[in-house]
Design a protein around this motif. Structure first.
Motif, mmCIF file in Angstrom:
data_model
loop_
_atom_site.group_PDB
_atom_site.id
_atom_site.type_symbol
_atom_site.label_atom_id
_atom_site.label_comp_id
_atom_site.label_asym_id
_atom_site.label_seq_id
_atom_site.Cartn_x
_atom_site.Cartn_y
_atom_site.Cartn_z
ATOM 1 N N TYR A 54 30.695 -4.023 3.401
ATOM 2 C CA TYR A 54 29.829 -3.790 4.554
ATOM 3 C C TYR A 54 28.644 -2.936 4.120
ATOM 4 C CZ TYR A 54 32.389 0.679 4.696
ATOM 5 O OH TYR A 54 32.952 1.877 4.368
ATOM 6 N N ALA A 55 27.669 -2.826 5.019
ATOM 7 C CA ALA A 55 26.503 -1.964 4.799
ATOM 8 C C ALA A 55 26.131 -1.328 6.122
ATOM 9 C CB ALA A 55 25.331 -2.759 4.242
ATOM 10 N N GLY A 56 25.537 -0.157 6.057
ATOM 11 C CA GLY A 56 25.147 0.504 7.285
ATOM 12 C C GLY A 56 24.046 1.514 7.053
ATOM 13 N N PHE B 104 17.554 -3.438 9.272
ATOM 14 C CA PHE B 104 18.076 -2.259 9.957
ATOM 15 C C PHE B 104 16.968 -1.467 10.661
ATOM 16 C CE2 PHE B 104 22.066 -1.733 7.067
ATOM 17 C CZ PHE B 104 22.723 -2.684 7.826
ATOM 18 N N HIS B 105 15.770 -1.440 10.062
ATOM 19 C CA HIS B 105 14.669 -0.677 10.636
ATOM 20 C C HIS B 105 13.793 -1.506 11.561
ATOM 21 C CE1 HIS B 105 15.662 2.090 7.244
ATOM 22 N NE2 HIS B 105 15.319 3.008 8.135
ATOM 23 N N GLY B 106 14.199 -2.773 11.820
ATOM 24 C CA GLY B 106 13.434 -3.619 12.728
ATOM 25 C C GLY B 106 12.084 -4.044 12.179
ATOM 26 N N GLU B 107 11.983 -4.119 10.862
ATOM 27 C CA GLU B 107 10.719 -4.500 10.225
ATOM 28 C C GLU B 107 10.734 -5.989 9.880
ATOM 29 O OE1 GLU B 107 10.333 -0.119 8.048
ATOM 30 O OE2 GLU B 107 10.623 -1.936 6.849
ATOM 31 N N PRO B 108 9.561 -6.638 9.742
ATOM 32 C CA PRO B 108 9.515 -8.051 9.357
ATOM 33 C C PRO B 108 10.170 -8.261 7.993
ATOM 34 C CG PRO B 108 7.374 -7.304 10.137
ATOM 35 C CD PRO B 108 8.208 -6.083 9.990
ATOM 36 N N TYR B 109 10.934 -9.330 7.880
ATOM 37 C CA TYR B 109 11.646 -9.565 6.622
ATOM 38 C C TYR B 109 11.350 -10.929 6.003
ATOM 39 C CZ TYR B 109 14.792 -12.348 9.572
ATOM 40 O OH TYR B 109 15.297 -13.270 10.436
ATOM 41 N N SER C 36 17.428 -3.129 4.494
ATOM 42 C CA SER C 36 16.646 -2.005 4.989
ATOM 43 C C SER C 36 15.624 -2.457 6.015
ATOM 44 C CB SER C 36 15.955 -1.296 3.820
ATOM 45 O OG SER C 36 15.167 -0.226 4.293
ATOM 46 N N ARG C 37 14.947 -3.576 5.760
ATOM 47 C CA ARG C 37 13.954 -4.086 6.716
ATOM 48 C C ARG C 37 14.610 -4.506 8.032
ATOM 49 N NH1 ARG C 37 11.886 -4.356 1.873
ATOM 50 N NH2 ARG C 37 9.616 -4.312 1.570
#
Length: 796
Positions: free
Chosen positions: A629-631, A670-675, A667-668
């Motif tokens: 998992y990742a968080g 999780f932070h709500g950034e464009p991926y 990371s993108r």
């Protein structure tokens, strides 16, 4: 004995080494201690050894028992069979007796417990001691009494040792840093260039030795003069001391590094081919790599270069293995002072690593905690026996022999099925030392089980899984765990991290020991009583949490992952966690008191709040994965941390290309950034050759190179190419005995970095490294790697 004198009433000490020997008048036990008065050798003479014989076999064993003393002791086996004590003046006589009884089908119990270990364990001594009485003779104290002492720790005199050699392990130099001196013994004569003023002044002594024989003699004399308690190094036994012994043997001079100029008593590991132990009287050898592993420190590589770079931000001054050997050879031939600087620098790096991680305090506390010698790593079975045997004897039992119970499978830790996907606000709660807490709470114990199985009256017994029954008042292990647990709490209050870690590792090893078939206390019933109770604890905890309206999405042995079903602020999430912790612990206390009249030592704690969390599926299916998992965790101060468990990002067998891609993509998201553009641009950059430095696989060869015959994995193919290349260049072959290899996938297959000739196979990295990672993350979002990269014409 005319030169002997009475020893002072009490002298505190710490056991460094232990040894026994059979003499005509009995067994002699030798302990070397570190004390405030310097090193002391304790000799206990004319010691008898004991084993235990089933009383019903006394007549049948009469002939083999000739010459041995037999006593009735009031002890019995776990099967409630009375035993007799058999006493021998020489320990080896018990081994002879056991072998003589074997064809008769008669067991002999505890005949393998060595005299120096039994003497300590039966007096509840681990490492700290108080010496009482006895006769003084030089550094020796003869026939004194030893009592346990827990609080006293010695100030150890430590030396860091490192050597430099040719590519064929011919000794060039020996560096020693510590015990009040810094010196390098260099093979060769002083030359004009060597005696010229150096660019910078030396902060160590450089002594030239005309022969290797002279080097070994100088080393022996240094150890006698400076008298260190502890020798530290990096791979110091398997390489440095082994090469020094080889050089001494070739020069027909003894290597006398032990106290009293005694030699190393080399031993091989029975289960690890080629692995050596180097016990020496009065001195402890602590290898940095083994100490790190014993303390559960983890590094991608345990090389001195890798560990010193990660911990200290600096490393060795010579590059890869080939550059290193060539540069060492150049310095030896042309600039011996430069080689000496390189040699002594490695000693200094080891000292700084030991200091930064408190490795020496850790191994001392580990010895005090386990009862094992300071430099005995591993040994959880021996540590268990050291604590358990004397307590078991006082309850009237003797220990079984290894193999008395046939090995068979038993349940492991409980791992819940996961619910894959992306989540907001996930709490992780952990049971503190779950298995030791189960042992304390439910009184799981070998003696307790023997008592429970021997009675027809079940009233008052603790009922365990699979029909097991445990005594409430006759047991050892729960009390041992309670003592260790209380000591750990005290160590944590005192901020003694080395002691806290040593105690935690020992307690957590107990369930594994009971499940190890090579342990004399192995019993599937016992270990199942722990693991199955763990299953019950986790299932009931899940039900409790879900009754509160939350959803458990995963659990693993002692951890439970709780989705709060909507985004929570950090403060809100921590408040929910605190409420759950308090209520779960109170519920267990009430439930166990009312239902079984047991005191609960089960204690769940808040571990982490993940503001964002991702649980993947098993690759190629819709089933949720386990242990992966990742968080994105956020603590009470608002500090963020990306956490990866079991994913490619956290595994060394994936390339940096894959790990960096996975980290960037998660990371993108999780932070709500464009991926989407990131995925396409990353793939394009890789195909354009702008990420070649990230394409390197680094894998371990766990066997000799010639052992791979049927299945030949890529790393083995690369290693064979590398060593064929080395042979052509008359360089030492690096991989014949295993090791770590770095390679890339080319259009001709795997090729090592040191002998790459073909073009890189970018399609391999696209399909085997990037696409699996991307699809595991993108699938829950309705995207795919091919869709994103094809839309950007990346693949054309």
């Amino acid at each position: 004995m005319s030169s002997a004198a009475l020893a002072p009433a009490e002298l505190p000490g710490f056991i460094l080494t232990r040894h026994w020997r059979d003499l005509p008048d009995g067994t002699e036990i030798e302990y070397w201690l570190a004390t405030d008065e310097g090193p002391k050798k304790v000799l206990l003479t004319q010691q008898t050894s004991v084993a235990f014989l089933p009383a019903r076999h006394r007549a049948a064993a009469q002939a083999p028992l000739a010459g041995l003393e037999v006593k009735e002791l009031g002890l019995k086996t776990f099967d409630q069979e009375p035993v007799l004590g058999v006493y021998a003046r020489r320990f080896r006589d018990l081994g002879k007796l056991a072998r003589a009884l074997q064809p008769l089908g008669i067991p002999l119990y505890e005949a393998d417990v060595r005299p120096h270990d039994r003497y300590l364990m039966e007096r509840f001594i681990t490492a700290g001691v108080v010496v009482e009485g006895g006769l003084r003779k030089g550094q020796g104290i003869i026939d004194c009494r030893l009592k346990p002492a827990s609080g006293w720790r010695p100030v150890m005199k430590v030396v860091s040792l490192d050597i430099e050699t040719s590519a064929t392990e011919e000794l060039y130099s020996i560096a020693l840093d510590g015990a009040g001196d810094r010196v390098v013994f260099m093979l060769g004569e002083v030359t004009a260039s060597a005696s010229a003023p150096a660019a910078s002044p030396m902060d160590f002594r450089l002594l030239y030795c005309p022969t290797r024989r002279d080097m070994v003699e100088q080393l022996n004399a240094w150890f006698e003069a400076h008298d260190p308690d502890v020798i530290i190094g990096w791979n110091v036994i398997q390489f440095d001391l082994r090469v020094l012994q080889k050089a001494a043997d070739a020069s027909s001079v003894p290597l006398q590094l032990g106290r009293e100029r005694r030699p190393i008593a080399w031993r091989t590991h029975p289960g690890r081919q080629g692995y050596l132990f180097a016990p020496m009287p009065g001195r402890v050898v602590v290898d940095g790599i083994e100490a790190l592993r014993a303390g559960m420190w983890s590094f991608p590589s345990f090389s001195l270069e890798a560990v010193s770079q990660e911990l200290l931000g600096e490393g060795k001054e010579i590059g890869d293995a080939y550059d290193k050997m060539a540069e060492i050879e150049r310095r030896y031939q042309a600039n011996k002072p430069a080689l000496a600087r390189y040699n002594i620098r490695d000693c200094a790096l080891v000292l700084r690593i030991f200091d930064q991680l408190e490795l020496l305090p850790f191994v001392l506390e580990r010895a005090q905690t386990t009862g094992l010698q300071v430099d005995h790593f591993g040994g959880s079975i021996a540590a268990f026996s050291h604590h358990y045997l004397p307590r078991m004897h006082r309850l009237g039992y003797v220990a079984p022999n290894v193999g008395d119970i046939a090995a068979k499978a038993f349940p492991g830790g409980y791992v819940m099925d996961s619910t894959p996907g992306f989540y907001d606000s996930v709490l992780v709660l952990d049971y503190k030392s779950l298995y030791p807490s189960i042992i304390r709470t439910f009184l799981v114990d070998p003696v307790g089980l023997a008592e429970g199985e021997s009675t027809d009256i079940q009233t008052g017994l603790v009922q365990g899984p699979q029909g097991t029954l445990f005594s409430r008042d006759k047991h050892c292990l729960p009390d041992i765990v309670t003592t260790l647990s209380n000591a750990r709490d005290e160590a944590k209050r005192a901020r003694n991290q080395p002691l806290s870690q040593a105690l935690k590792l020992l307690m957590n090893s107990f369930a594994g020991v009971l499940g190890a078939s090579e342990c004399r206390f192995f019993n599937p019933k016992l270990v199942s009583a722990i693991t199955l109770r763990g299953h019950e604890v986790m299932k009931l905890t899940r039900a409790f949490v879900e009754q509160r309206g939350y959803q458990v999405i995963y659990g693993d042995t002692d951890s439970i992952f709780i989705w709060l079903k909507r985004p929570h602020s950090t403060a809100e999430a921590h408040a929910v966690a605190a409420s759950l912790v308090q209520d779960i612990n109170a519920w267990w206390a009430r439930k166990l008191r009312e239902e079984q009249q047991l005191e609960s030592f089960l204690e769940i704690e808040f571990d982490t709040h993940y503001a964002k969390f991702f649980m993947p599926t098993i690759r190629g299916s819709d089933v949720g994965s386990k242990k992966r998992y990742a968080g994105l965790s956020i603590d009470e101060e608002g500090r963020e941390e990306m956490v990866y468990r079991g994913l490619e990002m956290a595994r060394s067998d994936w390339t940096p290309l894959a790990r960096q891609f996975q980290e960037g993509l998660l990371s993108r998201i999780f932070h709500g950034e464009p991926y989407r553009a990131f995925v396409a641009d990353y793939a394009r950059s890789m195909l354009d050759g702008r990420m070649d430095a990230l394409l390197v696989y680094r894998k371990r060869l766990r066997h000799r190179l010639d052992a791979y015959q049927v299945n030949v994995p890529p790393q083995v193919r690369a290693a064979r190419i590398a060593d064929a290349h080395n042979a052509k260049l008359n360089r030492p072959q690096q991989y014949q005995r295993g090791g770590w290899i770095q390679y890339v996938m080319t259009q001709s297959g795997p090729e090592p970095l040191e002998a790459r000739h073909s073009r890189i196979d970018y399609e391999h990295y696209l399909v085997k490294q990037l696409q699996p990672i991307a699809d595991a993350i993108l699938q829950p979002l309705g995207d795919s790697f091919v869709a994103l990269t094809s839309a950007q014409k990346v693949l054309f």
